[in-house]
Enzyme design. Structure first.
Site, PDB file in Angstrom:
ATOM      1  N   CYS A   1       1.025  -1.455  -0.168  1.00 13.93           N
ATOM      2  CA  CYS A   1       0.331  -0.615   0.414  1.00 13.93           C
ATOM      3  C   CYS A   1       0.746   1.746  -0.161  1.00 13.93           C
ATOM      4  CB  CYS A   1      -1.071  -0.121   1.431  1.00 13.93           C
ATOM      5  SG  CYS A   1      -2.044  -1.455   1.245  1.00 13.93           S
TER       6      CYS A   1
ATOM      7  N   HIS B   1      -3.389   7.013   2.459  1.00 20.01           N
ATOM      8  CA  HIS B   1      -4.024   6.298   1.741  1.00 20.01           C
ATOM      9  C   HIS B   1      -5.587   5.746   2.304  1.00 20.01           C
ATOM     10  CE1 HIS B   1      -3.596   2.253   0.921  1.00 20.01           C
ATOM     11  NE2 HIS B   1      -3.620   1.279   2.332  1.00 20.01           N
TER      12      HIS B   1
ATOM     13  N   ASN C   1     -10.507  -0.450   0.153  1.00 20.59           N
ATOM     14  CA  ASN C   1      -9.177   0.044   0.572  1.00 20.59           C
ATOM     15  C   ASN C   1      -8.217  -1.107  -1.642  1.00 20.59           C
ATOM     16  OD1 ASN C   1      -6.257  -0.766   0.694  1.00 20.59           O
ATOM     17  ND2 ASN C   1      -6.705  -2.045   2.176  1.00 20.59           N
TER      18      ASN C   1
HETATM   19  O1  UT7 Z   1      -3.676  -0.968   3.173  1.00 18.89           O
HETATM   20  C1  UT7 Z   1      -2.839  -1.540   4.970  1.00 18.89           C
HETATM   21  C2  UT7 Z   1      -3.391  -1.019   6.246  1.00 18.89           C
HETATM   22  N1  UT7 Z   1      -4.519  -1.641   6.652  1.00 18.89           N
HETATM   23  C3  UT7 Z   1      -5.302  -1.084   6.944  1.00 18.89           C
HETATM   24  O2  UT7 Z   1      -5.244  -0.674   7.680  1.00 18.89           O
HETATM   25  C4  UT7 Z   1      -5.954  -2.490   8.031  1.00 18.89           C
HETATM   26  C5  UT7 Z   1      -6.214  -1.521   9.365  1.00 18.89           C
HETATM   27  N2  UT7 Z   1      -7.533  -2.465   9.857  1.00 18.89           N
HETATM   28  C6  UT7 Z   1      -8.865  -1.843  10.349  1.00 18.89           C
HETATM   29  O3  UT7 Z   1      -9.169  -1.793   9.435  1.00 18.89           O
HETATM   30  C7  UT7 Z   1      -9.388  -2.843  10.860  1.00 18.89           C
HETATM   31  O4  UT7 Z   1      -9.112  -3.679  12.309  1.00 18.89           O
HETATM   32  C8  UT7 Z   1     -10.941  -4.182   9.803  1.00 18.89           C
HETATM   33  C9  UT7 Z   1     -11.536  -2.750   9.489  1.00 18.89           C
HETATM   34  C10 UT7 Z   1      -9.799  -4.774   9.175  1.00 18.89           C
HETATM   35  C11 UT7 Z   1     -11.652  -4.460  11.028  1.00 18.89           C
HETATM   36  O5  UT7 Z   1     -12.316  -4.171  12.247  1.00 18.89           O
HETATM   37  P1  UT7 Z   1     -12.367  -4.410  13.373  1.00 18.89           P
HETATM   38  O6  UT7 Z   1     -13.154  -2.943  14.280  1.00 18.89           O
HETATM   39  O7  UT7 Z   1     -11.249  -4.360  13.935  1.00 18.89           O
HETATM   40  O8  UT7 Z   1     -13.066  -5.775  13.709  1.00 18.89           O
HETATM   41  P2  UT7 Z   1     -12.313  -7.285  13.938  1.00 18.89           P
HETATM   42  O9  UT7 Z   1     -11.347  -7.148  13.366  1.00 18.89           O
HETATM   43  O10 UT7 Z   1     -11.928  -6.736  15.489  1.00 18.89           O
HETATM   44  O11 UT7 Z   1     -13.929  -7.463  14.285  1.00 18.89           O
HETATM   45  C12 UT7 Z   1     -15.127  -7.395  15.761  1.00 18.89           C
HETATM   46  C13 UT7 Z   1     -16.120  -8.011  15.260  1.00 18.89           C
HETATM   47  C14 UT7 Z   1     -15.747  -9.914  14.727  1.00 18.89           C
HETATM   48  O12 UT7 Z   1     -16.610 -10.460  15.687  1.00 18.89           O
HETATM   49  P3  UT7 Z   1     -16.747 -10.472  17.072  1.00 18.89           P
HETATM   50  O13 UT7 Z   1     -15.136 -11.693  17.390  1.00 18.89           O
HETATM   51  O14 UT7 Z   1     -16.490  -9.446  18.120  1.00 18.89           O
HETATM   52  O15 UT7 Z   1     -18.086 -11.570  17.460  1.00 18.89           O
HETATM   53  C15 UT7 Z   1     -15.343  -9.986  13.403  1.00 18.89           C
HETATM   54  O16 UT7 Z   1     -15.583 -11.861  13.586  1.00 18.89           O
HETATM   55  O17 UT7 Z   1     -16.123  -8.164  13.548  1.00 18.89           O
HETATM   56  C16 UT7 Z   1     -16.724  -9.384  13.548  1.00 18.89           C
HETATM   57  N3  UT7 Z   1     -16.580  -9.006  11.475  1.00 18.89           N
HETATM   58  C17 UT7 Z   1     -17.101  -8.625  11.032  1.00 18.89           C
HETATM   59  N4  UT7 Z   1     -18.640  -8.698  11.365  1.00 18.89           N
HETATM   60  C18 UT7 Z   1     -19.532  -8.654  10.222  1.00 18.89           C
HETATM   61  C19 UT7 Z   1     -15.455  -9.397  10.889  1.00 18.89           C
HETATM   62  N5  UT7 Z   1     -15.336  -8.346   9.840  1.00 18.89           N
HETATM   63  C20 UT7 Z   1     -16.880  -8.789   9.920  1.00 18.89           C
HETATM   64  C21 UT7 Z   1     -17.976  -8.600   8.553  1.00 18.89           C
HETATM   65  N6  UT7 Z   1     -19.086  -8.020   9.033  1.00 18.89           N
HETATM   66  N7  UT7 Z   1     -17.184  -8.122   7.047  1.00 18.89           N
END
Ligand code: UT7
Length: 318
Positions: A108, A245, A275
């Site tokens: 990225c 980004h 992204n």
């Molecule tokens: O481009 C390179 C750099 N990349 C980045 O900078 C990305 C950095 N990370 C992020 O943007 C975020 O961490 C994400 C958007 C990827 C994820 O957001 P988050 O708030 O960290 O969510 P999480 O992974 O902790 O997931 C929270 C909950 C989980 O459920 P439980 O365990 O709390 O029951 C996931 O299973 O959300 C669930 N979940 C979803 N639910 C509905 C994960 N993906 C989804 C989804 N729809 N698509």
């Protein structure tokens, strides 16, 4: 070194959050709240090389030059139709340029790495007019059954033409005023693909420890801007636009707060592009130029962070 033209190309197919709801256990609400995304362009019938060449042609037209004027092409790309040759050579053939070409893969952060190389090449006198393209199709590298990854990405290509220009070497110059790039390979496994021709003869899927990457992304994006501003001798209050980004609106919001830059000055495209890896910044630049957002003399701060980890920042005056 001046930026004299920009161009962009997105795949025709738009995948909305509602379309994702049809085959994934996800919701429009979750995607918008956690990422700020509402839709993304996804490659289907197109080839990435055609999108890359289209973005390049538009940048050439915008710059008012011919392909023969270009004396170097740098393409930032992670995955495309071929392992070899590099996409830069395919773009060169398609647009009819006759110059040296090279690909860079800094995920990225690739556009910033490519501009850093372009800046050095122009300053050393080895090139006068450089085409930089970032073309990415991360949706070919996601498992469409993995809701934690596939909703995040989109495809596209952005291009920019840079030309040597006499400057005074001080903060009143136009073009790239400062760049600062970084990498830390010790944490590469937080964001990587699980495939490769040597590893398992598969293209593989993107794996990301989202929370870890989120934590690293914010200070990295801040550092990229702060350190490049320091080198340029420019204060954050003098920055007219910040182009980060585009990975997550929550990350962008938090970085803007830490930099104390108003969100009105931040270019946001993550809502409609998702992204797009290294293409996210040149797509945002080209879209902003086309919309007449930037004015002559504006100072633009840019920063990116991605797999590797790689990150960096840059200050441009247009
Ligand atoms: O481009 C390179 C750099 N990349 C980045 O900078 C990305 C950095 N990370 C992020 O943007 C975020 O961490 C994400 C958007 C990827 C994820 O957001 P988050 O708030 O960290 O969510 P999480 O992974 O902790 O997931 C929270 C909950 C989980 O459920 P439980 O365990 O709390 O029951 C996931 O299973 O959300 C669930 N979940 C979803 N639910 C509905 C994960 N993906 C989804 C989804 N729809 N698509």
């Amino acid at each position: 070194m001046k930026i004299i033209g920009t161009g962009r190309a997105n795949p025709a197919k738009i995948v909305t959050n509602a379309m994702l709801e049809e085959f994934l256990d996800t919701s429009d609400e979750w995607i918008r709240e956690r990422t700020g995304m509402t839709e993304r362009h996804v490659i289907s019938n197109e080839k990435l090389e055609d999108l890359a060449a289209e973005a390049a042609r538009k940048a050439i037209e915008d710059a008012g030059i011919t392909p023969e004027d270009i004396d170097y092409i740098i393409c930032s790309n992670v995955v495309n139709e071929y392992i070899t040759p590099g996409l830069s050579c395919i773009i060169q053939g398609a647009i009819g340029a006759k110059c040296a070409c090279v690909d860079v893969n800094a995920a990225c952060s690739g556009f910033i790495y490519a501009l850093d190389m372009a800046d050095d090449r122009i300053k050393s006198g080895k090139a006068k007019t450089i085409l930089v393209v970032a073309a990415e199709e991360p949706t070919r590298m996601v498992d469409w059954k993995d809701r934690s990854i596939c909703v995040l990405f989109g495809d596209g290509a952005g291009a920019a033409i840079f030309r040597a220009a006499e400057g005074t070497g001080d903060r009143s110059d136009t073009g790239i005023l400062a760049t600062k790039i970084y990498a830390d390979g010790s944490q590469y496994d937080h964001l990587c693909s699980d495939g490769g021709v040597s590893l398992n003869q598969k293209a593989g899927f993107i794996h990301m420890d989202g929370k870890e990457v989120f934590k690293v992304a914010i200070p990295s994006l801040v550092q990229g801007v702060e350190e490049s501003l320091k080198i340029a001798g420019i204060n954050i209050n003098e920055v007219n636009w910040y182009v980060p980004h585009q990975a997550n609106l929550r990350i962008i919001d938090s970085v803007a707060k830490k930099l104390e830059i108003d969100m009105d000055k931040v270019v946001v495209t993550v809502d409609h592009h998702g992204n797009t890896s290294a293409a996210s910044i040149p797509l945002a630049l080209a879209e902003s130029f086309a919309a007449g957002k930037f004015k002559k003399g504006d100072v633009i701060a840019i920063s990116a962070m991605g797999a590797g980890f790689t990150w960096g920042g840059m200050v441009i005056r247009i």
